[in-house]
Design a protein around this motif. Structure first.
Motif, short mmCIF file in Angstrom:
data_model
loop_
_atom_site.label_atom_id
_atom_site.label_comp_id
_atom_site.label_asym_id
_atom_site.label_seq_id
_atom_site.Cartn_x
_atom_site.Cartn_y
_atom_site.Cartn_z
N UNK A 269 74.37 23.42 77.11
CA UNK A 269 73.74 22.20 77.71
C UNK A 269 73.39 21.08 76.69
N UNK A 270 73.03 21.30 75.39
CA UNK A 270 72.36 20.67 74.61
C UNK A 270 73.26 19.84 73.46
N UNK A 271 72.80 18.34 73.22
CA UNK A 271 73.16 17.79 72.28
C UNK A 271 71.97 17.06 71.56
N UNK A 272 71.82 17.22 70.09
CA UNK A 272 70.45 16.63 69.92
C UNK A 272 70.73 15.44 68.86
N UNK A 273 70.04 14.58 68.73
CA UNK A 273 69.95 13.46 67.96
C UNK A 273 68.38 13.23 67.38
N UNK A 274 68.66 13.54 66.07
CA UNK A 274 67.38 13.43 65.37
C UNK A 274 67.27 12.32 64.24
N UNK A 275 66.22 11.84 63.98
CA UNK A 275 65.87 10.97 62.92
C UNK A 275 64.45 10.96 62.41
N UNK A 276 64.13 10.57 61.21
CA UNK A 276 62.99 10.74 60.48
C UNK A 276 62.32 12.14 60.78
N UNK A 277 62.90 13.16 60.29
CA UNK A 277 62.21 14.41 60.34
C UNK A 277 63.13 15.50 59.40
N UNK A 278 62.62 16.62 59.28
CA UNK A 278 63.04 17.62 58.49
C UNK A 278 63.59 18.84 59.42
N UNK A 279 65.01 19.27 59.38
CA UNK A 279 65.28 20.49 59.88
C UNK A 279 65.21 21.81 58.98
N UNK A 280 64.67 22.73 59.43
CA UNK A 280 64.26 23.81 58.79
C UNK A 280 64.45 25.29 59.38
N UNK A 281 64.74 26.35 58.74
CA UNK A 281 64.59 27.71 59.41
C UNK A 281 63.10 28.22 59.25
N UNK B 157 66.92 25.09 70.65
CA UNK B 157 67.56 26.17 70.92
C UNK B 157 69.08 26.34 70.93
N UNK B 158 69.57 26.72 69.35
CA UNK B 158 70.76 26.63 68.81
C UNK B 158 71.59 27.50 69.69
N UNK B 159 71.41 28.42 70.37
CA UNK B 159 72.30 29.22 71.17
C UNK B 159 73.04 28.39 72.28
N UNK B 160 72.05 27.50 72.73
CA UNK B 160 72.65 26.52 73.96
C UNK B 160 72.80 25.14 73.43
N UNK B 161 73.11 24.93 72.07
CA UNK B 161 73.62 23.75 71.65
C UNK B 161 74.93 23.51 70.91
N UNK B 162 75.49 22.22 71.47
CA UNK B 162 76.83 22.15 71.07
C UNK B 162 77.00 21.25 69.79
N UNK B 163 76.24 20.35 69.56
CA UNK B 163 76.29 19.73 68.22
C UNK B 163 74.70 19.04 67.99
#
Length: 321
Positions: free
Chosen positions: A16-28, A49-55
Motif C-alpha cells: 500500500x505504501x510509497x514514502x517520500x522523505x526529506x530532512x531526516x535520517x533513515x536508520x535501523x 512498515x517496510x513489509x507493506x512498502x513498495x518504494x
C-alpha cells in the motif's frame, strides 16, 4: 531466514505504501527501519512498515544507514534518491534506483518478454494491448469514482465516450509504432483540454518546465507513476530498456510504457483538481497515493505486464498442441 520470509509476506502488487522523505535520517533500530527527524527540543522517531512498502523516495537533506539499506533490500523495497517534492530539480537529473541484488527471482516473465521483443510486429501488438488496457482502465475508474465524478470526470460523459471510442478504433487500425505514439499524444492532449474545461483552466498548456501548479503537479504525479512502473518491472525481472513504444535507445523507456497505463486515469485529473483547489504538494501526493490504493493501480500494472509477457508463449504452446 524466518525474518526474511516475514518481510516478503505481502506481494508487491498488494503493498500500500510509497514514502517520500526529506530532512531526516533513515536508520535501523531494534529490528525496524525508522526515520529520525530533528525537532526543536527533541528528536522524533517514526516507523516505516517496510513489509507493506513498495518504494522509498529520499529527497533533499536525507541520509540512510547501511543497516537500514540491508533491511530494505531484504524486504524488496526500491530506494530512490530524488530532488525536492519527489521529482528532480535539474534537467537530466534522474531518480537513481538502488535495486536489491537478488539473483533468485523467477525468469519466466523475462524469457517471455524477450521471446517476442525482437519481432517488430509482436512489439506493436503488445504496445496496442497496453493502449487498449489504458482506455479500459480510464473508462472503469472514471465510471466508478464518485470523487472524480463530482469534479466532472465521468467516462459516461458524451464527449469522453466519443473520443475514447474513436481512439480505440484508431488503435486497432494502427500498423506502426510511430503512428501509435502519435495517437497516444493526441489522446492525452484531448484529455488535457477536457480536464482544463472541467476545472475552469481554459487555455492550459502542458509544459514540463512551467512553474504553474497544474504543470508542477503533473510532473510530480508522473514520477509517482514511474515509481510504480519501476517496481512492477523490477519484481517481474524485466529490464527497463526493452520498451514496446517509447524510444528504444532510452534506458528506462519501458518504465514510461507501463506508467502510461495509469497516468491519464489517475494523475491527470487529480493534478487539475488539486491545482484548482490550491492544494499543497503533500495534499496532492496523498490524493494520488490514495487513488492508487483505491483502484488497485499497482495490481493492474502487474496483471497487464504479466499478460503481455506470457501472451505469445501461451499461443506458441497452443500451436504446438
Amino acid at each position: 531466514m524466518e525474518q526474511l520470509t516475514d518481510l516478503k509476506a505481502i506481494l508487491h502488487s498488494h503493498r500500500a505504501n510509497i514514502y517520500y522523505l526529506e530532512k531526516c535520517r533513515v536508520m535501523q533500530k531494534d529490528g525496524r527501519v525508522l526515520y529520525l527527524t530533528e525537532a526543536e527540543k527533541q528528536n522524533q522517531y517514526w516507523n516505516i512498515p517496510i513489509a507493506n512498502t513498495t518504494c522509498l523516495l529520499l529527497g533533499t537533506g536525507t541520509s540512510v544507514t547501511q543497516a537500514a539499506m540491508r533491511m530494505l533490500a531484504q524486504a524488496g523495497v526500491l530506494v530512490g534518491f530524488c530532488g525536492g517534492g519527489g521529482t528532480p530539480l535539474l534537467m537530466a537529473n534522474e531518480v537513481e534506483w538502488l535495486t536489491p541484488q537478488s539473483e533468485y527471482r523467477p525468469t519466466e516473465y523475462l524469457q517471455g518478454w524477450l521471446g517476442f521483443w525482437f519481432e517488430e510486429e509482436k512489439r506493436l501488438q503488445v504496445a496496442k494491448q497496453f493502449q487498449q488496457a489504458r482506455l479500459k482502465f480510464l473508462n472503469k475508474v472514471w465510471a466508478s469514482d464518485k470523487d472524480l465524478q463530482n469534479e466532472g470526470f465521468n467516462s459516461k460523459n458524451t464527449a469522453v465516450k466519443a473520443f475514447l471510442s474513436e481512439f480505440n478504433k484508431k488503435i486497432n487500425q494502427t500498423e506502426k509504432v510511430t503512428k501509435l505514439f502519435q495517437l497516444e499524444a493526441e489522446l492525452t492532449k484531448k484529455l488535457y483540454k477536457f480536464a482544463a474545461a472541467a476545472t475552469g483552466q481554459e487555455g492550459f498548456s502542458r509544459q514540463r518546465e512551467a512553474i504553474d501548479k497544474t504543470n508542477a503537479f503533473l510532473n510530480h504525479g508522473n514520477y509517482l507513476a514511474y515509481g510504480l512502473a519501476a517496481t512492477t518491472l523490477w519484481v517481474l525481472g524485466i529490464p527497463h530498456g526493452f520498451a514496446v513504444m517509447h524510444g528504444k535507445t532510452r534506458r528506462g523507456a519501458l518504465v514510461f510504457d507501463v506508467a502510461d497505463l495509469i497516468k491519464d486515469t489517475i494523475i491527470l485529473p487529480w493534478a487539475f483538481i488539486s491545482a484548482q483547489e490550491n492544494a499543497t504538494e503533500q495534499e496532492f501526493r496523498q490524493q494520488c497515493l490514495q487513488s492508487f490504493t483505491k483502484h488497485k493501480a499497482l495490481e493492474f500494472m502487474f496483471n497487464e505486464v504479466k499478460a503481455a509477457a506470457l501472451a505469445f508463449e501461451i499461443n506458441n504452446e497452443s500451436n504446438e498442441l
